[in-house]
Design a protein around this motif. Structure first.
Motif, PDB file in Angstrom:
ATOM      1  N   LEU A 162      63.509  21.286  41.129  1.00  0.00           N
ATOM      2  CA  LEU A 162      62.026  22.391  40.451  1.00  0.00           C
ATOM      3  C   LEU A 162      61.053  22.031  40.999  1.00  0.00           C
ATOM      4  O   LEU A 162      59.938  23.029  41.339  1.00  0.00           O
ATOM      5  N   ILE A 163      61.008  20.576  42.063  1.00  0.00           N
ATOM      6  CA  ILE A 163      59.753  20.823  42.483  1.00  0.00           C
ATOM      7  C   ILE A 163      59.560  21.068  43.841  1.00  0.00           C
ATOM      8  O   ILE A 163      60.857  21.154  44.655  1.00  0.00           O
ATOM      9  N   PRO A 164      58.879  22.257  44.154  1.00  0.00           N
ATOM     10  CA  PRO A 164      58.681  23.095  45.472  1.00  0.00           C
ATOM     11  C   PRO A 164      58.640  21.909  46.317  1.00  0.00           C
ATOM     12  O   PRO A 164      57.749  21.245  46.402  1.00  0.00           O
ATOM     13  N   MET A 165      59.094  22.772  47.178  1.00  0.00           N
ATOM     14  CA  MET A 165      59.335  21.433  48.788  1.00  0.00           C
ATOM     15  C   MET A 165      58.595  21.356  49.513  1.00  0.00           C
ATOM     16  O   MET A 165      57.906  19.835  49.871  1.00  0.00           O
ATOM     17  N   VAL A 166      57.123  21.311  49.049  1.00  0.00           N
ATOM     18  CA  VAL A 166      56.309  21.340  49.994  1.00  0.00           C
ATOM     19  C   VAL A 166      54.975  20.478  49.015  1.00  0.00           C
ATOM     20  O   VAL A 166      54.597  19.691  49.277  1.00  0.00           O
ATOM     21  N   ALA A 167      55.135  20.448  47.924  1.00  0.00           N
ATOM     22  CA  ALA A 167      54.683  19.493  46.866  1.00  0.00           C
ATOM     23  C   ALA A 167      55.316  17.993  46.875  1.00  0.00           C
ATOM     24  O   ALA A 167      54.667  16.841  46.414  1.00  0.00           O
ATOM     25  N   ALA A 168      56.824  18.664  47.246  1.00  0.00           N
ATOM     26  CA  ALA A 168      57.621  16.631  47.075  1.00  0.00           C
ATOM     27  C   ALA A 168      57.124  16.601  48.054  1.00  0.00           C
ATOM     28  O   ALA A 168      57.426  14.949  48.478  1.00  0.00           O
ATOM     29  N   SER A 169      57.065  17.005  49.600  1.00  0.00           N
ATOM     30  CA  SER A 169      56.700  16.199  50.685  1.00  0.00           C
ATOM     31  C   SER A 169      54.943  15.708  50.880  1.00  0.00           C
ATOM     32  O   SER A 169      55.420  14.540  51.057  1.00  0.00           O
ATOM     33  N   ALA A 170      54.576  16.575  50.154  1.00  0.00           N
ATOM     34  CA  ALA A 170      53.685  15.218  49.254  1.00  0.00           C
ATOM     35  C   ALA A 170      53.669  14.689  48.461  1.00  0.00           C
ATOM     36  O   ALA A 170      52.708  12.749  49.223  1.00  0.00           O
ATOM     37  N   LEU A 171      54.449  14.229  48.230  1.00  0.00           N
ATOM     38  CA  LEU A 171      54.993  13.047  46.732  1.00  0.00           C
ATOM     39  C   LEU A 171      55.123  11.725  47.717  1.00  0.00           C
ATOM     40  O   LEU A 171      54.792  10.899  47.751  1.00  0.00           O
ATOM     41  N   PHE A 172      56.186  12.931  48.515  1.00  0.00           N
ATOM     42  CA  PHE A 172      56.907  11.696  49.346  1.00  0.00           C
ATOM     43  C   PHE A 172      56.141  10.930  50.922  1.00  0.00           C
ATOM     44  O   PHE A 172      55.737   9.771  51.094  1.00  0.00           O
ATOM     45  N   LEU A 173      54.717  11.947  50.973  1.00  0.00           N
ATOM     46  CA  LEU A 173      53.750  11.293  51.877  1.00  0.00           C
ATOM     47  C   LEU A 173      53.313  10.030  51.851  1.00  0.00           C
ATOM     48  O   LEU A 173      52.840   9.189  52.514  1.00  0.00           O
ATOM     49  N   PHE A 174      52.838  10.589  50.317  1.00  0.00           N
ATOM     50  CA  PHE A 174      52.516   8.986  49.569  1.00  0.00           C
ATOM     51  C   PHE A 174      53.583   7.780  50.058  1.00  0.00           C
ATOM     52  O   PHE A 174      52.961   6.649  49.901  1.00  0.00           O
ATOM     53  N   ILE A 175      54.498   8.324  49.312  1.00  0.00           N
ATOM     54  CA  ILE A 175      55.506   6.709  49.394  1.00  0.00           C
ATOM     55  C   ILE A 175      55.910   5.991  50.367  1.00  0.00           C
ATOM     56  O   ILE A 175      56.151   5.339  49.851  1.00  0.00           O
ATOM     57  N   PHE A 176      55.579   6.707  51.565  1.00  0.00           N
ATOM     58  CA  PHE A 176      55.960   6.632  52.635  1.00  0.00           C
ATOM     59  C   PHE A 176      55.040   5.873  53.489  1.00  0.00           C
ATOM     60  O   PHE A 176      55.545   5.194  54.818  1.00  0.00           O
ATOM     61  N   ASN A 210      52.443   0.698  54.407  1.00  0.00           N
ATOM     62  CA  ASN A 210      51.487  -0.607  54.411  1.00  0.00           C
ATOM     63  C   ASN A 210      51.129  -0.953  52.624  1.00  0.00           C
ATOM     64  O   ASN A 210      51.495  -1.691  52.339  1.00  0.00           O
ATOM     65  N   VAL A 211      50.776   0.961  52.548  1.00  0.00           N
ATOM     66  CA  VAL A 211      49.735   0.832  51.318  1.00  0.00           C
ATOM     67  C   VAL A 211      51.024   1.945  50.381  1.00  0.00           C
ATOM     68  O   VAL A 211      50.648   1.413  49.405  1.00  0.00           O
ATOM     69  N   GLY A 212      52.091   2.382  50.664  1.00  0.00           N
ATOM     70  CA  GLY A 212      52.381   3.368  49.702  1.00  0.00           C
ATOM     71  C   GLY A 212      53.560   2.493  49.260  1.00  0.00           C
ATOM     72  O   GLY A 212      54.034   1.609  49.175  1.00  0.00           O
ATOM     73  N   LEU A 213      54.583   3.305  48.177  1.00  0.00           N
ATOM     74  CA  LEU A 213      54.800   3.103  46.770  1.00  0.00           C
ATOM     75  C   LEU A 213      56.064   1.861  47.802  1.00  0.00           C
ATOM     76  O   LEU A 213      56.737   0.717  47.377  1.00  0.00           O
TER      77      LEU A 213
END
Lengths: 316, 444
Positions: free
Chosen positions: A137-151, A154-157
């Motif tokens: 249900l999460i749009p791919m673009v939004a998911a990518s933006a989330l994963f950008l921070f996860i990845f 050094n400071v990502g999740l």
């Protein structure tokens, strides 16, 4: 043609068959006219936005400018051979093959696993199904933006949690050896829940009585899976595989958002290559040629899978 | 999903058609309607600020009705402008990344502004004289004006002043040379065994940013990166660039004070904000973000030099696409002049963090007050004295990517600087070949 018709032919006069065919065609057309009229609106839109665009791509693929100020001229298949000779295109095809296999196999395996585990409907399973379906249900673009921070290095999740375990932290999206696999993880995470739905539906179709009979005959869970469930799920497998492969070619939103094909073209997929040719290189001819090649490959693949499916429907 | 997208497209077309039928009645009597395409290259508030600006313009100019159309990033704006030109309906004005102008001019997509400047009764020199000299290189092509600078930036060195003090360094005397910077970075790097818990310095490298940083390092190493006078040459395989890339690589591989691999701009700024990197090189455009988010004392400084102090500019100019009708051209010119006037230029600068290209903006009372309150905004303006144009060639983006792909390999330890730059030069020469065939190599 039925066997009775040839016998009737000699009786007709010489001019008649043509008239006959025409009349029959008109008759058939008249009969199906309402159907065509009903299809007309969507046909208009298909022609405008799908067939029209495809025709334009076909034409554009045959023309090229030699130098920036030179007029566009007809070059035939030169664009196609230029694309085939381009190492960046070859690289994109290889990346796309790795990406297709590397996302289709794990996401289908996970989807089957989830479906088998959650096939019985009760409250807990429904909640788990919803949770597994959530990424879809999460749009791919939004998911990518989330994963950008996860990845984030050094400071990502991700680094925050597994950073303590690893001696050197990898730069997930900045290392050409790792970036493509990082991108693949997102696709698997996003698609497994979607494919699970198809397997859940497929499992409903496994005949209850056969399962019961196998149970009475003393077949264990593995035997039932191997000899009853998996063969019954074959059409589902085929369908999901086709969808997964099409997705691997057509869904590149995360490449746009996260890596832009980089670093050093490590995550460049075919569709992104086409985008680069048309937008960055401003080379419509080459972009159209690459589009044609991709389209041909996809159509071949779809035709093959439909034939396999049709064979299954008709055959034993 | 595909179907719904198609349906929406259909509805959009139907809407446009209905609009086209409805509007002719208005044309001729009402104000001239023009579109302005604008990108938002940094954080989201810019779109609202642009709305405010255009509303004010429409209220003060009853004969023009301008509509601001948001068009995504710099790259997206180029795509959408080109699509609109191809469709025969170009927007009247566009805020275009300053280094795309040459490429667009070569493709005959820009209106030459010389005649409009002449019609106003000013000379080209007077008109350009309003702006910082460093910005003119990207606005003038073949001695004709094609763009008007709107918002601009330069790269800066951001220093975490608290961490510097902890390491016994004086943040009021920032590093001036590469040698000093290397020394600072060593002292600011914290290790636990083999693991680095705090990096001394981080420099961004993702497509677009990577090329800009390579130009920054090359220029401060005495180099030029590209031929400012002619769009068919880049200087990748040169001692100045080799020195720049080798130093960057040394920070990673030899001194181990810079995180390995290619790190995009947002990751670098987050790293700085979270205290993971003690120094970073980033655009002036990030200054507002850092000011709003840093929970520690920070300091901005010039990019240190190895041979000379020099940096490229960044940012965007206002342009007019080719093929506009006369009345729209006139209306767009009014809008462009209004937006780049000292007052509006200064207002936009304070809202966004970019510096105002119009020099007179810094003499307005609002700007003087703002700079007194935020002295860090002054550094970027002072650095303009040594700023040079942003690389612009035939096919700017692919030529830049030819270099960036190789630089990324070096930063990941997969190639040596020398062979990487030779490969980049070869690839770029190949990309530039059609243009050279038509210009420098077209002989009588």
């Amino acid at each position: 043609m039925s066997l009775a018709e040839p016998a009737a032919l000699p009786v007709a006069t010489s001019a008649a068959p043509r008239l006959h065919v025409l009349k029959r065609f008109m008759g058939r057309f008249k009969a199906s006219l309402p159907a065509y009229l009903l299809l007309l609106p969507s046909l208009v839109f298909l022609a405008l936005f799908t067939y029209g665009a495809m025709g334009r791509v076909l034409v554009d693929a045959l023309y090229q400018r030699a130098t920036p100020k030179a007029p566009v001229r007809f070059v035939g298949f030169e664009n196609i051979s230029a694309v085939l000779a381009d190492p960046a295109f070859a690289g994109a095809v290889v990346n796309n093959l790795i990406y297709a296999v590397g996302t289709a196999v794990p996401s289908i395996a996970l989807a089957l696993l989830f479906a088998l585990a959650l096939s019985r409907t009760h409250a807990v399973n429904s909640a788990l199904r919803a949770a597994l379906f959530l990424p879809v249900l999460i749009p791919m673009v939004a998911a990518s933006a989330l994963f950008l921070f996860i990845f984030l290095p050094n400071v990502g999740l991700l680094d925050y949690y597994i950073g303590r375990l690893l001696p050197v932290l990898p730069n997930w999206l900045g290392d050409p050896d790792i970036a493509l696999y990082a991108i693949m993880v997102i696709t698997i995470w996003k698609n497994a829940g979607y494919y699970m739905l198809f397997f859940l539906a497929g499992l409903q179709a496994v005949p209850e009585d056969v399962m019961e009979a196998a149970h009475l005959d003393g077949a264990g869970p593995y035997m039932r899976l191997r000899h009853i469930i998996l063969p019954e799920l074959k059409p589902t497998f085929l369908f999901v595989t086709v969808i997964a492969i099409l997705n691997a070619v057509t869904q590149v939103d995360h490449v746009f958002v996260m890596t832009q094909g980089g670093p050093s073209n490590a995550t460049n997929l075919v569709l992104f290559y086409i985008y680069q040719q048309s937008v960055e290189h401003y080379d419509i001819g080459k972009a159209s040629a690459a589009t044609l090649l991709t389209l041909a490959a996809l159509m071949g693949l779809t035709a093959l899978s439909f034939r396999t499916m049709a064979n299954r429907e008709g055959g034993p | 999903m595909l179907f719904s997208r198609r349906l929406m497209l259909g509805l959009a077309v139907a809407g446009t058609m209905a609009g086209a039928f409805a509007f002719p009645a208005l044309a001729g009597e009402g104000p001239t309607e023009i579109d302005l395409f604008f990108p938002v290259p940094v954080d989201g508030k810019l779109a609202r600020d642009m709305g405010t600006l255009i509303k004010e313009f429409n209220e003060t100019h009853p004969d023009v009705k301008a509509t601001a159309v948001y068009t995504g990033s710099y790259d997206d704006t180029l795509i959408k402008t080109r699509a609109a030109i191809k469709a025969g309906k170009p927007p009247a004005a566009v805020i275009m990344s300053a280094n795309f102008l040459l490429d667009m001019q070569l493709e005959n997509e820009l209106t030459n502004l010389d005649s409009l400047i002449k019609a106003d009764g000013t000379t080209k020199e007077q008109f350009l004289g309003q702006f910082f000299p460093a910005l003119q290189g990207n606005a003038v092509i073949n001695r004709s004006v094609y763009g008007v600078p709107f918002h601009n930036s330069t790269p800066l060195l951001y220093i975490n002043a608290d961490k510097a003090k902890e390491a016994g360094l004086d943040p009021s005397k920032p590093p001036q040379t590469w040698a000093e910077l290397t020394d600072w970075a060593k002292k600011l790097t914290r290790r636990e065994g083999d693991k680095v818990t705090q990096w001394g310095i981080a420099i961004p490298c993702a497509y677009d940013y990577c090329g800009w940083m390579m130009e920054t390092l090359t220029m401060s190493n005495g180099g030029r990166y590209y031929n400012e006078e002619f769009g068919g040459e880049v200087y990748y395989d040169t001692p100045s660039m080799l020195g720049a890339l080798t130093w960057w690589n040394d920070l990673i591989a030899k001194h181990k004070v810079h995180p390995p691999g290619a790190t995009p701009g947002p990751a670098v700024s987050t790293s700085f904000i979270s205290g993971n990197a003690a120094m970073i090189m980033l655009s002036t455009g990030s200054l507002t973000y850092v000011r709003d988010n840093a929970k520690f004392a920070y300091k901005v400084a010039f990019i240190p030099r190895n041979v000379r102090n020099a940096v490229p500019i960044g940012g965007a100019s206002l342009i007019m696409p080719a093929g506009l009708e006369a009345d729209k051209q006139k209306a767009a010119w009014t809008l462009i002049k209004w937006m780049t006037s000292p007052e509006k230029s200064g207002w936009w600068s304070r809202a966004t963090g970019y510096f105002a290209p119009n020099m007179a903006a810094y003499k307005t009372p609002e700007m003087v007050e703002f700079l007194n309150k935020n002295p860090d905004a002054k550094t970027a303006v002072e650095q303009l004295d040594v700023a040079k144009p942003w690389f612009a060639t035939y096919k700017t983006v692919p030529v830049r990517k030819n270099l960036e792909d190789e630089v990324m390999l070096v930063l990941n330890g997969k190639k040596q600087p020398k062979e990487a730059l030779a490969a980049a030069q070869k690839a770029a020469d190949e990309t530039l070949k059609p243009y050279n065939a038509e210009t420098s190599l077209k002989l009588p």
